[in-house]
Design a protein around this motif. Structure first.
Motif, PDB file in Angstrom:
ATOM      1  N   MET A 132       0.678  -1.354  -0.399  1.00 48.16           N
ATOM      2  CA  MET A 132       0.020  -0.409  -0.055  1.00 48.16           C
ATOM      3  C   MET A 132       0.932   1.309  -0.201  1.00 48.16           C
ATOM      4  N   HIS A 133       0.536   2.174  -0.813  1.00 47.83           N
ATOM      5  CA  HIS A 133       0.964   3.414  -0.070  1.00 47.83           C
ATOM      6  C   HIS A 133       0.550   4.766   0.582  1.00 47.83           C
ATOM      7  N   SER A 134       1.774   5.760   0.401  1.00 52.87           N
ATOM      8  CA  SER A 134       0.535   6.803   1.465  1.00 52.87           C
ATOM      9  C   SER A 134       0.842   8.020   0.331  1.00 52.87           C
ATOM     10  N   CYS A 135       0.403   9.396   1.587  1.00 50.77           N
ATOM     11  CA  CYS A 135       0.945  10.796   0.747  1.00 50.77           C
ATOM     12  C   CYS A 135       2.621  11.021   0.526  1.00 50.77           C
ATOM     13  N   ARG A 136       3.315   9.791   1.068  1.00 47.58           N
ATOM     14  CA  ARG A 136       4.703  10.099   1.092  1.00 47.58           C
ATOM     15  C   ARG A 136       5.269  10.142  -0.635  1.00 47.58           C
ATOM     16  N   SER A 137       4.874   8.635  -0.975  1.00 46.85           N
ATOM     17  CA  SER A 137       5.228   8.709  -2.553  1.00 46.85           C
ATOM     18  C   SER A 137       4.070   9.418  -3.420  1.00 46.85           C
ATOM     19  N   ASP A 138       3.039   8.174  -3.898  1.00 50.08           N
ATOM     20  CA  ASP A 138       1.665   8.405  -4.508  1.00 50.08           C
ATOM     21  C   ASP A 138      -0.044   8.547  -4.557  1.00 50.08           C
ATOM     22  N   GLY A 139       0.676   7.680  -2.659  1.00 50.54           N
ATOM     23  CA  GLY A 139      -0.497   7.439  -1.957  1.00 50.54           C
ATOM     24  C   GLY A 139      -1.705   9.547  -1.745  1.00 50.54           C
ATOM     25  N   LYS A 140      -3.008   8.887  -0.975  1.00 47.01           N
ATOM     26  CA  LYS A 140      -2.899  10.285  -0.847  1.00 47.01           C
ATOM     27  C   LYS A 140      -3.114  11.046   0.505  1.00 47.01           C
ATOM     28  N   GLU A 141      -2.695   9.816   1.968  1.00 45.80           N
ATOM     29  CA  GLU A 141      -3.258  10.141   3.157  1.00 45.80           C
ATOM     30  C   GLU A 141      -1.762   9.774   3.405  1.00 45.80           C
ATOM     31  N   ALA A 142      -2.086  10.049   5.277  1.00 46.46           N
ATOM     32  CA  ALA A 142      -0.668  10.418   5.549  1.00 46.46           C
ATOM     33  C   ALA A 142      -0.775   8.899   6.017  1.00 46.46           C
ATOM     34  N   PRO A 143       0.851   8.302   6.262  1.00 44.98           N
ATOM     35  CA  PRO A 143       0.225   6.422   7.121  1.00 44.98           C
ATOM     36  C   PRO A 143       0.089   6.332   8.054  1.00 44.98           C
ATOM     37  N   GLY A 144      -0.431   6.974   9.081  1.00 46.08           N
ATOM     38  CA  GLY A 144      -0.777   6.599  10.124  1.00 46.08           C
ATOM     39  C   GLY A 144      -2.344   6.688   9.967  1.00 46.08           C
ATOM     40  N   TYR A 145      -2.393   7.574   9.192  1.00 48.28           N
ATOM     41  CA  TYR A 145      -4.087   7.525   8.703  1.00 48.28           C
ATOM     42  C   TYR A 145      -4.331   6.086   7.797  1.00 48.28           C
ATOM     43  N   VAL A 146      -3.670   6.096   6.906  1.00 49.89           N
ATOM     44  CA  VAL A 146      -3.968   4.159   6.143  1.00 49.89           C
ATOM     45  C   VAL A 146      -3.342   2.874   6.858  1.00 49.89           C
ATOM     46  N   ALA A 147      -2.703   3.066   8.224  1.00 48.96           N
ATOM     47  CA  ALA A 147      -2.704   1.878   9.257  1.00 48.96           C
ATOM     48  C   ALA A 147      -4.061   2.316   9.526  1.00 48.96           C
ATOM     49  N   ALA A 148      -4.549   3.113  10.209  1.00 49.57           N
ATOM     50  CA  ALA A 148      -6.201   2.971  11.318  1.00 49.57           C
ATOM     51  C   ALA A 148      -7.162   2.716   9.727  1.00 49.57           C
ATOM     52  N   CYS A 149      -7.829   2.924   8.851  1.00 46.54           N
ATOM     53  CA  CYS A 149      -7.543   2.505   7.707  1.00 46.54           C
ATOM     54  C   CYS A 149      -8.413   0.895   7.345  1.00 46.54           C
ATOM     55  N   SER A 150      -7.106   0.469   7.198  1.00 51.01           N
ATOM     56  CA  SER A 150      -6.367  -1.005   7.376  1.00 51.01           C
ATOM     57  C   SER A 150      -7.481  -1.479   8.273  1.00 51.01           C
ATOM     58  N   ARG A 151      -7.132  -1.679   9.477  1.00 49.00           N
ATOM     59  CA  ARG A 151      -7.605  -1.713  10.844  1.00 49.00           C
ATOM     60  C   ARG A 151      -9.426  -1.679  10.522  1.00 49.00           C
ATOM     61  N   ARG A 152      -9.485  -0.675  10.651  1.00 49.42           N
ATOM     62  CA  ARG A 152     -10.820  -0.656   9.806  1.00 49.42           C
ATOM     63  C   ARG A 152     -11.605  -1.154   9.292  1.00 49.42           C
ATOM     64  N   ILE A 153     -10.928  -1.609   8.389  1.00 52.21           N
ATOM     65  CA  ILE A 153     -11.621  -2.272   7.489  1.00 52.21           C
ATOM     66  C   ILE A 153     -11.347  -4.372   7.694  1.00 52.21           C
ATOM     67  N   GLY A 154     -11.134  -4.282   9.161  1.00 48.20           N
ATOM     68  CA  GLY A 154     -10.965  -6.146   9.756  1.00 48.20           C
ATOM     69  C   GLY A 154      -8.723  -6.139   8.981  1.00 48.20           C
ATOM     70  N   LEU A 155      -8.519  -6.159   9.428  1.00 48.01           N
ATOM     71  CA  LEU A 155      -7.147  -6.205   8.765  1.00 48.01           C
ATOM     72  C   LEU A 155      -6.672  -6.685   9.776  1.00 48.01           C
ATOM     73  N   ASP A 156      -5.381  -7.695  10.111  1.00 50.45           N
ATOM     74  CA  ASP A 156      -4.678  -7.914  11.061  1.00 50.45           C
ATOM     75  C   ASP A 156      -3.714  -7.235  10.951  1.00 50.45           C
ATOM     76  N   PHE A 157      -2.382  -7.329   9.975  1.00 50.72           N
ATOM     77  CA  PHE A 157      -1.659  -6.384   9.584  1.00 50.72           C
ATOM     78  C   PHE A 157      -1.807  -5.605   8.753  1.00 50.72           C
ATOM     79  N   MET A 158      -0.283  -5.380   7.910  1.00 48.99           N
ATOM     80  CA  MET A 158      -0.357  -4.086   6.914  1.00 48.99           C
ATOM     81  C   MET A 158       1.373  -3.512   6.941  1.00 48.99           C
ATOM     82  N   ALA A 159       1.551  -3.534   6.101  1.00 46.41           N
ATOM     83  CA  ALA A 159       2.415  -2.684   6.036  1.00 46.41           C
ATOM     84  C   ALA A 159       2.813  -1.305   4.640  1.00 46.41           C
ATOM     85  N   LEU A 160       2.907  -0.503   4.861  1.00 44.02           N
ATOM     86  CA  LEU A 160       2.961   0.488   3.989  1.00 44.02           C
ATOM     87  C   LEU A 160       4.554   0.575   3.342  1.00 44.02           C
ATOM     88  N   THR A 161       4.230   0.432   1.791  1.00 44.04           N
ATOM     89  CA  THR A 161       5.348   0.156   0.908  1.00 44.04           C
ATOM     90  C   THR A 161       5.015   0.788  -0.213  1.00 44.04           C
TER      91      THR A 161
END
Length: 444
Positions: A132-161
């Motif tokens: 997954m990507h964040s606004c630090r490259s070509d994504g839309k949201e901040a890294p922490g926001y991506v992590a929070a949304c990952s839990r919101r949709i039921g994920l148990d683990f994630m990595a920002l890449t």
């Protein structure tokens, strides 16, 4: 959802194959109940008709006829619940029906139980996204926001890449007190080696591979890749020798970092054709320097053909006898746009969500890739026994887990807004979220 799931609990739902197990069926609300001093008949139908020794395989569409072959149990309610024992034959799903003895007009069921062989019984299903990507490259949201949304949709683990960047994944970790989260947030990056079209994910590595060929490190990188070019066997016609060596170098470095090296989207169609070239893709499958293959990648609906080709390639390679560990990822560049995020993910059957367990489990072929596009029935890809159990898990095990995960994700977002109490609130439901899946297992 079936009324049996809404109004009753059955525990355990996951049991050891070829063993006797006691189960309890308990009404959850006052409008459903078992009559005291009334005997109930329980029949268990193995979905695949994997028979106990000495029993003939049934050939009937009638549930009662099939159930009669396996035998039946009887029980009276104890404390409002039915308790009974059953020998669960083979690795398969079982359908359980209950009715009063002598009155088959009102059947309760089916309840669903899965019996697993020892290797799979000792693992739990965990959902995650490794790309997954964040606004630090070509994504839309901040890294922490991506992590929070990952839990919101039921994920148990994630990595920002993020593209070429490792630091944003550390930023995602630093946005929270990780000890208070139910979500595992791992480091990662998408590696783009110089003059190499192959996209590679470093999942869980302890250092950045991109940094090893930047600035002052460029000369050393080219020296090492050049040495690999000389050391590696000759490549087939049409394969760029340098690009192959660069791929091998990257995958080796990811392993040195303790990470999982993922070969990404080989059937990505760009204006100049598939990227990378089909010849290079063929050779990477032949030599298999990668740890896992991104069999389901983050393609939009109009690009679905690329995922279909990757799935076909996976099955073709498996038919050739190759062991191909797989993952499914979103490659999402935004969480709130309604595109890609949550559409694809990986289920890893692992003893835990520790990085070492997840990586080892993927390498050992204990993972499946899931397509869960909005409005469509989920399509799961991987070894057949895992696919069957994964469908059971999605249908029977994850309902409460996903509800609690959503609550955790929303609290993570509140924390990012500045609510100092939000993470402590997560702690109060963290264990409950984990137990919402593992609690369905019989005692190990």
């Amino acid at each position: 959802m079936e009324s049996e799931q809404l109004f009753y609990s059955i525990l355990p739902k996951v049991v050891r194959a070829n063993q006797k197990q006691e189960l309890t069926i308990k009404p959850l609300f006052e409008h459903v109940f078992f009559k005291e001093d009334t005997e109930y008949e329980i029949s268990v139908v193995p979905l695949e008709h994997l028979m106990p020794e000495g029993k003939a395989t049934p050939c009937s569409f009638d549930r009662q006829e099939v159930a009669a072959i396996y035998g039946k149990a009887t029980a009276k309610p104890q404390g409002g619940a039915l308790r009974f024992s059953w020998f669960f034959s083979g690795e398969q799903e079982h359908l359980i029906y209950v009715h009063e003895v002598g009155n088959e007009s009102e059947v309760i069921g089916p309840f669903h139980v899965y019996s697993l062989c020892a290797d799979l019984f000792d693992r739990f299903p965990f959902k995650g996204d490794l790309h997954m990507h964040s606004c630090r490259s070509d994504g839309k949201e901040a890294p922490g926001y991506v992590a929070a949304c990952s839990r919101r949709i039921g994920l148990d683990f994630m990595a920002l890449t993020d593209h070429g960047q490792y630091r944003p994944s550390l930023e995602a970790q630093g946005a929270f007190d990780l000890n208070k989260l139910g979500l595992k947030v791992f480091p990662g990056e998408e590696v783009h080696a110089p003059e190499n079209p192959v996209h590679i994910i470093n999942f869980g590595g302890k250092f950045s591979v991109n940094d090893l060929f930047r600035g002052a490190n460029d000369a050393q990188y080219r020296k090492e890749v050049g040495a690999l070019e000389q050391k590696l066997p000759p490549v087939p016609e049409g394969v760029d020798r340098y690009q192959n060596a660069a791929c091998v170098w990257v995958f080796n470095k990811i392993r040195e970092s303790g990470g999982l090296g993922i070969f990404c989207h080989p059937y990505w169609q760009i204006p100049s054709g598939y990227s990378p070239s089909v010849r290079l893709t063929d050779y990477l499958f032949e030599t298999q320097p990668f740890d896992a293959f991104e069999v389901i990648g983050g393609y939009y609906r109009h690009q679905a053909e690329s995922n279909a080709l990757q799935v076909a390639r996976y099955h073709e390679e498996r038919a050739r006898g190759r062991r191909i560990p797989i993952v499914g990822v979103t490659d999402a560049h935004g969480c709130e746009g309604g595109e890609l995020f949550g559409w694809y993910y990986t289920i890893v059957f692992s003893p835990s969500t520790e990085a070492s367990d997840l990586i080892a489990s993927i390498k050992d072929l204990y993972s499946v890739a899931v397509e869960a596009m909005p409005g469509e029935f989920p399509r799961i890809h991987g070894p057949l026994r895992l696919v069957k159990f994964a469908y059971f898990a999605l249908r029977e095990l994850f309902t409460q887990h996903d509800e609690l995960s959503r609550e955790e994700g929303l609290l993570m977002l509140e924390h990012l807004k500045g609510d100092a109490s939000a993470q402590d609130k997560i702690v109060t439901i963290k264990d409950k979220t984990g137990q919402s899946v593992t609690g369905f297992w019989a005692e190990k």
